[in-house]
Design a protein around this motif. Structure first.
Motif, PDB file in Angstrom:
ATOM      1  N   ILE A  40       0.833  -1.203   0.000  1.00 56.35           N
ATOM      2  CA  ILE A  40       0.000   0.000   0.000  1.00 56.35           C
ATOM      3  C   ILE A  40       0.864   1.247   0.000  1.00 56.35           C
ATOM      4  N   SER A  41       1.925   1.243   0.787  1.00 59.36           N
ATOM      5  CA  SER A  41       2.834   2.382   0.842  1.00 59.36           C
ATOM      6  C   SER A  41       3.482   2.625  -0.513  1.00 59.36           C
ATOM      7  N   LEU A  42       3.883   1.555  -1.182  1.00 57.64           N
ATOM      8  CA  LEU A  42       4.524   1.658  -2.495  1.00 57.64           C
ATOM      9  C   LEU A  42       3.562   2.249  -3.525  1.00 57.64           C
ATOM     10  N   LEU A  47       1.241   6.722  -6.872  1.00 56.11           N
ATOM     11  CA  LEU A  47       0.059   7.452  -7.321  1.00 56.11           C
ATOM     12  C   LEU A  47       0.160   8.955  -7.050  1.00 56.11           C
ATOM     13  N   ARG A  48       1.032   9.351  -6.135  1.00 49.68           N
ATOM     14  CA  ARG A  48       1.212  10.783  -5.884  1.00 49.68           C
ATOM     15  C   ARG A  48       1.753  11.498  -7.128  1.00 49.68           C
ATOM     16  N   GLU A  49       2.380  10.736  -8.018  1.00 54.84           N
ATOM     17  CA  GLU A  49       2.948  11.311  -9.239  1.00 54.84           C
ATOM     18  C   GLU A  49       1.938  11.364 -10.376  1.00 54.84           C
ATOM     19  N   ILE A  53      -4.941  13.142  -9.391  1.00 54.16           N
ATOM     20  CA  ILE A  53      -5.270  12.496  -8.118  1.00 54.16           C
ATOM     21  C   ILE A  53      -5.410  13.577  -7.057  1.00 54.16           C
ATOM     22  N   ILE A  54      -6.550  13.614  -6.394  1.00 56.92           N
ATOM     23  CA  ILE A  54      -6.833  14.650  -5.398  1.00 56.92           C
ATOM     24  C   ILE A  54      -6.408  14.225  -4.003  1.00 56.92           C
ATOM     25  N   GLN A  78      -9.718   3.748 -13.966  1.00 56.38           N
ATOM     26  CA  GLN A  78      -9.334   2.359 -13.738  1.00 56.38           C
ATOM     27  C   GLN A  78      -8.181   1.953 -14.649  1.00 56.38           C
ATOM     28  N   LYS A  79      -8.206   2.447 -15.900  1.00 58.00           N
ATOM     29  CA  LYS A  79      -7.110   2.150 -16.827  1.00 58.00           C
ATOM     30  C   LYS A  79      -5.820   2.786 -16.328  1.00 58.00           C
ATOM     31  N   ALA A  80      -5.915   4.019 -15.810  1.00 58.81           N
ATOM     32  CA  ALA A  80      -4.727   4.708 -15.304  1.00 58.81           C
ATOM     33  C   ALA A  80      -4.155   3.991 -14.088  1.00 58.81           C
TER      34      ALA A  80
END
Length: 241
Positions: A40-42, A47-49, A53-54, A78-80
């Motif tokens: 989850i951390s990884l 995803l922060r990049e 993403i809000i 979902q594709k992203a």
């Protein structure tokens, strides 16, 4: 560290579900473990990049992804997400950077009203309850409930106790408590049904800082016993009960 076979399995075993018109839930497992938390951390870091993403809200076995509907529709998000998962180097799971947070605690009857009941339930003396709770290093699996409230696990098996049958309407600020396999510090005055063992004089939330909360998901947390005199000298009080 994960081998290649485990890495591939990690990428394909994560379930993605649309839970609202602007949020997806990634389900990593049904079992709480450090390995799942590392995954989850990884993913959270990766995803922060991703533009659009809000917010990212990790929990024990899930990650809630809140996205900008101006950037993604239900199919594009979902594709992203699948693309990000496929691009991750899963072998680096476990190489997380984390801080150790040490929280001083006064384990005393004035601030730990459930200490004796917990000792009785666990068939231990109070000193052993304190020793076990304070010599364990916990991981912050999730932040939630109220700002700064970190769900820490896992408590030693002998200290697994149920929540109170009747929750308190007000749990004092700084209360250190356990329930089932978890422990936590109440960062504000709120209702709560966990078993209270003691109290810390330090603030868990700094509203003036950028980071806000002292404990972040993934951090290691230890509790350090302090005397009544040390507790009072550091600004602790017995209010609330």
């Amino acid at each position: 560290m994960m081998d290649n076979q485990a890495s591939a399995a990690a990428a394909t075993s994560i379930e993605i579900s649309l839970v609202s018109d602007q949020a997806c839930l990634l389900q990593f497992s049904n079992i709480i473990s450090d390995a799942v938390a590392d995954q989850i951390s990884l993913v959270t870091t990766a995803l922060r990049e991703l533009e659009g993403i809000i917010d990212l809200i990790p929990s024990y076995t899930t990650l809630l992804v809140v996205f900008d509907t101006g950037c993604f529709d239900r199919f594009a998000i979902q594709k992203a997400l699948q693309g990000v998962l496929a691009s991750i180097d899963w072998s680096s799971a476990g190489n997380r950077a984390s801080q150790e947070v040490v929280i001083p605690v006064y384990y005393g009857p004035e601030v730990g009203p459930d200490l004796e009941d917990v000792a009785t339930h666990c068939q231990l003396d109070i000193e052993e309850v304190i020793r076990l709770h304070s010599t364990t290093t916990y991981r912050a699996y999730a932040i939630g409930f109220t700002p700064g409230f970190a769900f820490l696990g896992n408590t030693p098996e002998v200290l697994h106790v149920p929540r109170k049958t009747t929750p308190r309407l007000k749990v004092p600020l700084g209360s250190v408590a356990i329930a089932e396999r978890q422990t936590a510090v109440y960062p504000s005055v709120t209702p709560g049904g966990w078993q209270i063992l003691g109290r810390t004089p330090i603030a868990l939330v700094d509203w003036a800082s950028d980071s806000l909360a002292l404990i972040k998901a993934g951090d290691n947390v230890r509790f350090e016993p302090m005397t009544k005199e040390e507790f009072l000298a550091q600004g602790g009080n017995f209010d609330g009960f």
